[in-house]
Design an enzyme around this catalytic site. Structure first.
Site, PDB file in Angstrom:
ATOM      1  N   GLY A 119      -6.691   1.956   6.437  1.00  0.00           N
ATOM      2  CA  GLY A 119      -6.573   0.740   5.639  1.00  0.00           C
ATOM      3  C   GLY A 119      -5.516   0.802   4.549  1.00  0.00           C
ATOM      4  N   HIS A 138       0.374  -1.480   4.670  1.00  0.00           N
ATOM      5  CA  HIS A 138       1.752  -1.742   4.231  1.00  0.00           C
ATOM      6  C   HIS A 138       2.563  -2.036   5.491  1.00  0.00           C
ATOM      7  CE1 HIS A 138       2.360   2.300   5.698  1.00  0.00           C
ATOM      8  NE2 HIS A 138       1.516   2.783   4.807  1.00  0.00           N
ATOM      9  N   GLY A 155       4.419  -0.335   7.250  1.00  0.00           N
ATOM     10  CA  GLY A 155       4.312   0.691   8.307  1.00  0.00           C
ATOM     11  C   GLY A 155       3.139   0.408   9.234  1.00  0.00           C
ATOM     12  N   HIS A 156       1.983   0.081   8.652  1.00  0.00           N
ATOM     13  CA  HIS A 156       0.815  -0.248   9.488  1.00  0.00           C
ATOM     14  C   HIS A 156       1.101  -1.484  10.348  1.00  0.00           C
ATOM     15  CE1 HIS A 156      -1.437   1.809   6.072  1.00  0.00           C
ATOM     16  NE2 HIS A 156      -1.909   2.438   7.128  1.00  0.00           N
ATOM     17  N   GLY A 198       1.795   6.558  13.621  1.00  0.00           N
ATOM     18  CA  GLY A 198       3.086   6.662  12.943  1.00  0.00           C
ATOM     19  C   GLY A 198       3.652   8.071  13.039  1.00  0.00           C
ATOM     20  N   SER A 232       0.184   4.692   2.102  1.00  0.00           N
ATOM     21  CA  SER A 232      -0.815   4.088   1.205  1.00  0.00           C
ATOM     22  C   SER A 232      -0.861   4.869  -0.095  1.00  0.00           C
ATOM     23  CB  SER A 232      -2.193   4.104   1.870  1.00  0.00           C
ATOM     24  OG  SER A 232      -2.129   3.393   3.083  1.00  0.00           O
TER      25      SER A 232
END
Ligand code: PAF
Length: 283
Positions: free
Chosen positions: A31, A34, A36-37, A147, A186
């Site tokens: 969670g 950002h 990237g997620h 990632g 995060s």
């Protein structure tokens, strides 16, 4: 977007979609999304009809003195972003749902979990592989996207999937960076304004490593020494290694498979970054 909280609900949903002949791509997360997620979710959407995102801050992968309690959380904001990315299901179980009383199993990729982040964070990767194995069994995806910033985690998960005969394609997504080069994480939210500037020493070190590697004069050990010297002037080095992408063993020479990997403490915040040494110099 459906929000599901129990393994039973999640499995029932997946079984229904699979019976209907649909494919499922999974994006496991902790969670506090950002860009990237969101890029992982977009990559998942390209592969499969259904995208499942899991949001679970996994206690099993945090050490005693680590940041489990302070790990940043924003469930409502994350749900909004996931909806915008076209996610079909958010699976957000509680710790008690994932690790009920009596839980006692562990999935561990023994060798790849030892060096680098594994040396600094004993037990961390066993926590990761155990929870990811459970998510694979509950959700039964054909694809799972991770990632490349956590390149050791990615190598370990690929090994686990191979060793345990799961028919899941593991997709690694390139690191997404801020405009100034800082890899998105995060944990960047912990950085003070001054630490945020200091944190640029990671991406600067990757650039220096690639410059030195492209010159071809220094050995891997000499490149590592130069980078450690640069970082030590502003922050504390956990590790700087030049390793082979598949085995994570130290490289004795620079080749296409050589990865420069860093873990650095900026203030109280531990940040990681990496790049292929023989890749282009941006950022
Ligand atoms: O990379 C992460 O966010 C976590 O390690 C993962 C894969 C979601 C497992 O908890």
């Amino acid at each position: 977007m459906k929000i599901l909280r129990t393994g039973a609900e999640m499995s029932a949903w997946s079984n229904g979609r699979l019976a209907a002949g649909e494919s499922i791509a999974l994006v496991p997360t902790m969670g506090f999304f950002h860009a990237g997620h969101l890029a992982l979710m977009a990559a998942a959407k390209q592969r499969a009809a259904q995208v499942v995102v899991t949001l679970f801050v996994n206690p099993a992968q945090f050490g005693k003195n680590e940041d489990l309690d302070s790990y940043p959380r924003n469930f409502a904001g994350d749900c909004q972003l996931a909806v915008q990315e076209g996610v079909t299901v958010m699976f957000a179980p509680s710790p008690a749902e994932m690790y009920p009383p009596g839980f006692q199993s562990r999935v561990e990729v023994t060798k790849l979990s030892l060096p680098l982040c594994g040396a600094d964070r004993p037990g961390h990767f066993a926590g990761v592989t155990t929870v990811v194995a459970k998510l694979f069994n509950i959700i039964k995806p054909q694809y799972a996207v991770f990632g490349e910033k956590d390149f050791q985690q990615l190598a370990i998960i690929r090994q686990m999937v191979k060793d345990l005969n799961w028919e899941i394609e593991i997709i690694g997504h390139p690191i997404v960076r801020e405009a100034d080069g800082l890899a998105m994480s995060s944990r960047n939210s912990y950085l003070s304004r001054a630490d945020r500037q200091t944190a640029l020493c990671l991406s600067r070190s990757l650039r220096l490593g690639r410059q030195l590697a492209s010159r071809g004069k220094e050995t891997p050990a000499e490149i590592v020494t130069s980078i450690k010297k640069n970082i030590s002037a502003v922050a504390s080095v956990d590790y700087v290694n030049i390793i082979q992408a598949d085995t994570l063993a130290d490289s004795s020479e620079i080749n296409q498979e050589s990865i420069l990997a860093l873990a650095v403490k900026v203030g109280q915040t531990r940040l990681i970054d990496n790049c292929r040494l023989l890749s282009s110099l941006t950022p």
